[in-house]
Design an enzyme around this catalytic site. Structure first.
Site, mmCIF file in Angstrom:
data_model
loop_
_atom_site.group_PDB
_atom_site.id
_atom_site.type_symbol
_atom_site.label_atom_id
_atom_site.label_comp_id
_atom_site.label_asym_id
_atom_site.label_seq_id
_atom_site.Cartn_x
_atom_site.Cartn_y
_atom_site.Cartn_z
ATOM 1 N N ASP A 1 -24.304 -27.846 -40.576
ATOM 2 C CA ASP A 1 -24.147 -28.889 -39.561
ATOM 3 C C ASP A 1 -23.274 -28.338 -38.446
ATOM 4 O O ASP A 1 -22.318 -27.590 -38.709
ATOM 5 C CB ASP A 1 -23.498 -30.136 -40.159
ATOM 6 C CG ASP A 1 -24.430 -30.884 -41.105
ATOM 7 O OD1 ASP A 1 -25.660 -30.749 -40.955
ATOM 8 O OD2 ASP A 1 -23.928 -31.596 -42.002
ATOM 9 N N ASP B 1 -31.292 -33.455 -38.972
ATOM 10 C CA ASP B 1 -30.864 -34.844 -39.142
ATOM 11 C C ASP B 1 -31.356 -35.709 -37.991
ATOM 12 O O ASP B 1 -31.833 -36.831 -38.186
ATOM 13 C CB ASP B 1 -29.333 -34.919 -39.219
ATOM 14 C CG ASP B 1 -28.769 -34.185 -40.423
ATOM 15 O OD1 ASP B 1 -29.494 -34.057 -41.422
ATOM 16 O OD2 ASP B 1 -27.606 -33.751 -40.351
#
Length: 216
Positions: A164, A183
């Site tokens: 991330d 995401d």
């Protein structure tokens, strides 16, 4: 001399004259409002399958490229501020789900991602909706993007930590959990699928309409 008429009225004309009425519009045409859905074709067109696959490949490709770039250039370094602090590039390794949820259940999340991919592949041949094709393509690409991390990144297969690197308004996920392109793709695709459902449009092209209230 009386003239006798040889014309004879047909039974239909006689009954109509006796009733004194004309057939109504409902009697002349079939009822088009009897059902609540239109019967769609059963097989997906090649264009829709190509669209779903193309969207998934683009989403997956962008996700992989951005992760490789940030890991190679930014991991272990201070966050990079973009757009006047609106966005920060801050690399983190996430063992959980999207937005750092369900940490410690990496293997289960990997299996769930595989299930999502399987369901979309099963639905694909039945697609008859442009919106559903784009939405499912985004979800498929995002699910595959994070699944690649879980399979190939450390600490091992089905245990890999997802990369991330996007943090809004502040670094380190202080305002909103750190996320990635996969995401974002999953969320956007899910929103589009929900929107299509709310509009009464199914993946197989069926369009549901509310029954009109009967006229008093």
């Amino acid at each position: 001399m009386a003239v006798v008429s040889t014309e004879q009225s047909s039974p239909r004309e006689s009954s109509a004259e006796q009733a004194g009425t004309e057939p109504t519009a409902a009697e002349q045409a079939p009822d088009t409002q009897a059902g609540t859905a239109e019967a769609p074709p059963k097989r997906a067109s090649g264009k829709l399958l190509g669209l779903l696959g193309g969207v998934a490949v683009v989403a997956l490709g962008i996700d992989i490229l951005t992760k490789v770039a940030v890991v190679a250039n930014l991991e272990g370094k201070p966050p990079v501020e973009l757009f006047g602090g609106l966005l920060y590039l801050d690399v983190l390794r996430n063992p959980g789900a999207a937005f750092s949820l369900a940490t410690g259940m990496t293997w289960l999340l990997a299996l769930l991602a595989l299930a999502v991919v399987g369901v979309i592949i099963w639905l694909a041949p039945k697609l008859r909706s442009l919106g559903w094709a784009v939405g499912l393509g985004l979800v498929l690409g995002g699910a595959c993007g994070n699944l690649v991390d879980r399979i190939f990144r450390a600490p091992g297969p089905l245990q890999g930590h997802v990369v991330d690197f996007l943090s809004v308004f502040a670094p380190g996920g202080a305002v909103w959990p750190v996320f990635n392109v996969a995401d974002t793709s999953i969320v956007c695709g899910g929103i589009l699928v929900v929107l299509m459902s709310l509009l009464g449009r199914d993946y197989d092209g069926t369009v549901h309409r509310k029954k009109k209230a009967a006229k008093s």
